[in-house]
Scaffold this motif. Structure first.
Motif, PDB file in Angstrom:
ATOM      1  N   ILE A  26     -19.310  -4.601   6.796  1.00  0.00           N
ATOM      2  CA  ILE A  26     -19.482  -5.789   5.960  1.00  0.00           C
ATOM      3  C   ILE A  26     -18.613  -5.741   4.704  1.00  0.00           C
ATOM      4  CG2 ILE A  26     -21.786  -6.330   6.814  1.00  0.00           C
ATOM      5  CD1 ILE A  26     -22.915  -5.020   4.300  1.00  0.00           C
ATOM      6  N   ARG A  27     -18.084  -4.548   4.408  1.00  0.00           N
ATOM      7  CA  ARG A  27     -17.168  -4.423   3.273  1.00  0.00           C
ATOM      8  C   ARG A  27     -16.326  -3.182   3.470  1.00  0.00           C
ATOM      9  NH1 ARG A  27     -18.750  -4.755  -3.120  1.00  0.00           N
ATOM     10  NH2 ARG A  27     -16.613  -4.904  -3.859  1.00  0.00           N
ATOM     11  N   ASP A  39     -16.037   2.220   4.110  1.00  0.00           N
ATOM     12  CA  ASP A  39     -16.642   1.076   4.788  1.00  0.00           C
ATOM     13  C   ASP A  39     -18.142   1.094   4.542  1.00  0.00           C
ATOM     14  OD1 ASP A  39     -14.212   0.345   5.851  1.00  0.00           O
ATOM     15  OD2 ASP A  39     -14.678   0.984   7.896  1.00  0.00           O
ATOM     16  N   ILE A  40     -18.665  -0.063   4.161  1.00  0.00           N
ATOM     17  CA  ILE A  40     -20.104  -0.275   4.077  1.00  0.00           C
ATOM     18  C   ILE A  40     -20.458  -1.036   5.342  1.00  0.00           C
ATOM     19  CG2 ILE A  40     -22.006  -1.286   2.750  1.00  0.00           C
ATOM     20  CD1 ILE A  40     -20.403   0.863   1.187  1.00  0.00           C
ATOM     21  N   LEU A  42     -23.498  -2.427   8.472  1.00  0.00           N
ATOM     22  CA  LEU A  42     -24.851  -2.807   8.872  1.00  0.00           C
ATOM     23  C   LEU A  42     -25.063  -2.334  10.298  1.00  0.00           C
ATOM     24  CD1 LEU A  42     -27.505  -4.451   8.591  1.00  0.00           C
ATOM     25  CD2 LEU A  42     -26.191  -6.456   9.332  1.00  0.00           C
ATOM     26  N   TYR A  48     -28.427   0.075   6.556  1.00  0.00           N
ATOM     27  CA  TYR A  48     -27.035   0.102   6.103  1.00  0.00           C
ATOM     28  C   TYR A  48     -26.567   1.539   5.933  1.00  0.00           C
ATOM     29  CZ  TYR A  48     -27.722  -4.809   5.099  1.00  0.00           C
ATOM     30  OH  TYR A  48     -27.980  -6.145   5.222  1.00  0.00           O
ATOM     31  N   PHE A  50     -22.604   3.994   5.014  1.00  0.00           N
ATOM     32  CA  PHE A  50     -21.198   3.974   4.604  1.00  0.00           C
ATOM     33  C   PHE A  50     -20.505   5.220   5.127  1.00  0.00           C
ATOM     34  CE2 PHE A  50     -23.138   6.465   1.238  1.00  0.00           C
ATOM     35  CZ  PHE A  50     -22.190   7.427   0.932  1.00  0.00           C
ATOM     36  N   SER A  76     -30.376  -1.447   1.923  1.00  0.00           N
ATOM     37  CA  SER A  76     -29.503  -2.588   1.602  1.00  0.00           C
ATOM     38  C   SER A  76     -28.063  -2.120   1.438  1.00  0.00           C
ATOM     39  CB  SER A  76     -29.968  -3.279   0.311  1.00  0.00           C
ATOM     40  OG  SER A  76     -29.670  -2.461  -0.815  1.00  0.00           O
ATOM     41  N   ASP A  77     -27.154  -3.082   1.494  1.00  0.00           N
ATOM     42  CA  ASP A  77     -25.745  -2.770   1.269  1.00  0.00           C
ATOM     43  C   ASP A  77     -25.510  -2.366  -0.183  1.00  0.00           C
ATOM     44  OD1 ASP A  77     -26.339  -5.473   0.577  1.00  0.00           O
ATOM     45  OD2 ASP A  77     -24.222  -6.000   0.682  1.00  0.00           O
ATOM     46  N   ALA A  80     -26.341   1.291  -0.429  1.00  0.00           N
ATOM     47  CA  ALA A  80     -25.300   2.079   0.244  1.00  0.00           C
ATOM     48  C   ALA A  80     -24.059   2.171  -0.638  1.00  0.00           C
ATOM     49  CB  ALA A  80     -24.958   1.461   1.599  1.00  0.00           C
ATOM     50  N   LEU A  81     -23.646   1.055  -1.221  1.00  0.00           N
ATOM     51  CA  LEU A  81     -22.481   1.056  -2.095  1.00  0.00           C
ATOM     52  C   LEU A  81     -22.731   1.898  -3.344  1.00  0.00           C
ATOM     53  CD1 LEU A  81     -19.643   0.144  -2.811  1.00  0.00           C
ATOM     54  CD2 LEU A  81     -20.633  -1.965  -3.739  1.00  0.00           C
TER      55      LEU A  81
END
Length: 98
Positions: A26-27, A39-40, A42, A48, A50, A76-77, A80-81
């Motif tokens: 997703i990112r 990379d993040i 799902l 989530y 990475f 959640s993303d 993770a970020l």
């Protein structure tokens, strides 16, 4: 208690489908040199994660993981970020400069 006939097969197939499903990125955040990225993603189960990757531009063999973060699980993303920014040295600096 024994599951009904065929239930074990269905459970096994379902488990295999979830485990084999490729996570959806997703990112993706790269260094300006384009040799490292995070990379993040799902997962199929709604969690989530990475991973950090590296590539040698002259090699053309693509990206390969260089950390062992992909098995960490986040709700959640954003979480993770946040963890990625904590453990991947260059990532926090890059995000602060953008």
């Amino acid at each position: 208690m024994k599951p009904p006939n065929g239930m074990n097969d269905l459970l096994s197939q379902g488990k295999a489908a979830v485990m084999s499903a490729k996570p959806k990125v997703i990112r993706s955040i790269e260094t300006k040199e384009r040799d490292l990225c995070v990379d993040i993603f799902l997962r199929a189960d709604g969690t989530y994660g990475f991973e950090q990757y590296r590539r040698d531009v002259e090699d053309r063999s693509g990206w390969f993981p260089i950390s062992h973060y992909r098995n960490l699980v986040f709700a959640s993303d954003v979480l993770a970020l946040a963890m990625a920014r904590t453990v991947v040295r260059w990532l926090d600096e890059k995000m602060n400069n953008n």
